[in-house]
Design an enzyme around this catalytic site. Sequence first.
Site, PDB file in Angstrom:
ATOM      1  CG  ASN A 160      -0.352  -0.261   2.498  1.00  0.00           C
ATOM      2  OD1 ASN A 160       0.719  -0.833   2.591  1.00  0.00           O
ATOM      3  ND2 ASN A 160      -1.006   0.161   3.563  1.00  0.00           N
ATOM      4  CD  GLU A 256       1.762  -0.370  10.534  1.00  0.00           C
ATOM      5  OE1 GLU A 256       0.608  -0.804  10.810  1.00  0.00           O
ATOM      6  OE2 GLU A 256       2.086  -0.010   9.407  1.00  0.00           O
ATOM      7  CB  CYS A 290      -2.156   0.334   8.623  1.00  0.00           C
ATOM      8  SG  CYS A 290      -0.869   1.596   8.608  1.00  0.00           S
TER       9      CYS A 290
END
Length: 483
Positions: A160, A256, A290
Amino acid sequence: MLINLVEKVVTKGMLIGGNWVETTEKLPVLNPHTGEEVYAISCATETHVYDALKSAAKGKIIARNLSAYDRSEIILKVASLLKERKEEFTQTIVNEGVKTKMEAGKEVDRCINTLTLCGEEAKRLTGETVPFNAFAGASAKKGHYVYDPVGIVTAITPFNDPLNLVAHKLGPAVAAGNAIILKPSDFTPISGIKLGELFLEAGLPSHVLNIITGPISNFGDILVTDSRVNMVSFTGGSKSGEAIAKAAGVKKIGMELGSSSPVIIMNDVDVNAVAENCVGGMIWAAGQNCVGVKRMYVHDAVYDAFKEKVVSLSKAVKLGNPEDEATDMGPIITNEAIDKIESSIADLEKGGYKVLCGGKRVNNSFEATIIEGDFDNVLNGKEEIFGPVATISKISSLEEGITASNDSPYGLHAGIFTNNIEVAFKATNELQCGGVMVNDSSDYRIDMMPFGGVKQSGIGREGVKSAIREMSTTKIICFNLKN
């Protein structure tokens, strides 16, 4: 057809031991908007991975012996080269990724900033003196601690943010004096490979950086489990993160992971402005983000007005060619990802939620979608929908908003909109997450700040200064001045 789409398929090899290595087996890289093959990458085998590990073992010695000045100069040179080639890298992100031209350009700008920060911080990796003589009988002792490189870092990055998230691995690793093996996403590997090319052009010595590409099924979990790897830095889904943590063994881990970011909207705000902020945070990178807005908890005093505005704005979001300046939102990364979004929405509907707008696929994109449901619904926050989808729920108090926000296995970012300072402080104190944005949506980050989550959203912190220290070990040094 994209206006500036490459005329033919461009093939890219892997970087192993300072050489670009091609394989006969290739993996196609598709443009998500058109479905066309625009690039092809070489597919690594176990042999290639072991060769990269041998190279990195040499590279970690070279890297730790680079002066802080040399590390800084190399990274700052990469930032300068990237600035010169912004249009080229912007186009690469659009060709292989999910962002519009505008979003891709901003990612390149952020990457330049990330690398500049890394170059600056490479000169500021300072330790501290330790007062050994503060303990009885140690009056002749003096000492300090310093930061040493961990050694070899395996970096695994997602699709992304295919350029800036790679920079958040490579930049800190080099700044701290490590060797690094990069495994970029199979969907968007070219941006990372091209950034690797800039590091070599900027003077990074051979062996310090290796790049492995292709399906991980070809070589298994060697990059995670091998004893020569000292740290695994992973950005991606929570399930993959859990598998990596179980397999890695005794080594440093930075992760993450997923999220289902909440935003609380109180009754003392400008409803129109907040709605625009939240929709913008929901649709960035087509919701494949996210920290994107996923759950909106709205005070009942402004609920109807806010709902009307947020639905209106979502209906106005324009899908289409990511090259077109009029396009607000780009494609979803794969057809399978669209299927998963549709399935998640269907599950919410079965659980009592109501689709207010959107909810449908449009070619390779997905409509901006608002779904209404009770804040205490059992499905609240339990699943991350990686697309332009957010739920909206009515609350009667801040306490309900905080309870609903925390009722999730995730805890990356949250947002709170209010003009009451006491409300803001209570929210920042009680929200269980890695970051709270006051009068901004959850979708806000600058590259210098510590970044990461709690619960299933991650381990450790990224952000340039934090990442450099995560990729270092603390070494204590003590001198006994009395022989």
